[in-house]
Enzyme design. Structure first.
Site, short mmCIF file in Angstrom:
data_model
loop_
_atom_site.label_atom_id
_atom_site.label_comp_id
_atom_site.label_asym_id
_atom_site.label_seq_id
_atom_site.Cartn_x
_atom_site.Cartn_y
_atom_site.Cartn_z
N SER A 1 0.86 -1.19 0.00
CA SER A 1 0.00 0.00 0.00
C SER A 1 0.89 1.23 0.00
CB SER A 1 -0.90 0.01 1.24
OG SER A 1 -1.54 1.28 1.39
N TYR B 1 -1.41 0.65 11.06
CA TYR B 1 -1.67 0.14 9.72
C TYR B 1 -0.52 0.50 8.79
CZ TYR B 1 -3.50 -0.65 5.11
OH TYR B 1 -3.63 -1.09 3.81
#
Length: 259
Positions: free
Chosen positions: A145, A158
């Site tokens: 990501s 995260y």
């Protein structure tokens, strides 16, 4: 031209939704036979039936939580013994839970993200790499990501988990240098999936706001990138590729409604 992965065996984790589901469908259209892992068995069974009917490839499934090391070990041994070692493994399973500052966060949420996003990639890679090495060929693709390159407020753990995926990808390539086994990273920016729905505990309004007016990527766009990566010739490794929607310049720069 026949895709290089045609006839090969590809294992995809987190296969029942979003990017994982799109990757499974795309690899099947490329002619790869599939092993699909996810936690939701009914969705798995339905997806397998749909893909087989559409493409004619063989699809096996396993109800697996990648954060469970014993479960990963048992199911991977079953796959290797019954079908053979996959030629391709896509570590796609991942999760984001909540958005909180470090000082206010829910520790259970931290554990869930680290266990799935970091340990899950490690457990699955550890399960299949020895067989790939013994064969002298294989390809692991880790779905990362942009959060693994640029941190945003209240995304601390995260983001850390996705930074870890990037480090695992780079470190694995060093460990496997010269072995015939490749490791690639695919790093998407804003992609419209169930991701935000899960992150915000089913709050549809908050989830929609993440993507509203942004002309985000679709899961199929990321699947197209994965298809390119895995169909490159054996002497070539796409070590990492970052893909944004054209409306995005960075984690923090997204045009909405053309503004």
């Amino acid at each position: 031209m026949t895709p290089r992965v045609a006839g090969q065996l590809a294992l995809v984790t987190g296969a029942t939704a979003g990017i994982g589901k799109a990757i499974a469908r795309r690899l099947a259209r490329d002619g790869a036979n599939l092993v699909l892992w996810a936690r939701r068995s009914r969705r798995l069974a339905r997806l397998a039936e749909e893909i087989t009917a559409e493409t004619g490839v063989t699809v096996d499934t396993g109800t697996v939580d990648v954060s469970d090391s014993d479960g990963v070990r048992a199911e991977s041994e079953h796959v290797i013994e019954s079908i053979g070692a996959p030629d391709l493994v896509v570590n796609n399973a991942g999760v984001a839970v909540g958005m909180a500052s470090v000082q206010e966060a829910d520790i259970d949420a931290w554990n869930r993200m680290i266990d799935t996003n970091v340990k899950g990639v490690l457990f699955v890679s550890r399960a299949f790499l020895p067989a790939m090495l013994a064969r002298g060929s294989g390809h692991v693709v880790n779905i990362g990501s942009i959060a693994g390159r640029q941190v945003y407020p209240r995304g601390n753990v995260y983001c850390a988990s996705k930074y870890a995926v990037r480090a695992i990808t780079e470190g694995s390539n060093l460990d496997l240098l010269g072995s015939g086994v490749r490791v690639s990273g695919v790093t998407p920016g804003l992609v419209e999936t169930e991701f935000s729905h899960v992150r915000f505990g089913g709050d549809e309004e908050r989830a929609r706001a993440v993507y509203e007016g942004a002309n985000a990527l679709r899961p199929e766009d990321v699947a197209d990138v994965v298809s390119f990566v895995v169909n490159t010739p054996p002497h070539m490794n796409v070590a990492d590729v970052v893909v944004f929607p054209s409306s995005q310049g960075s984690m923090h720069h997204i045009l909405r409604d053309g503004g």
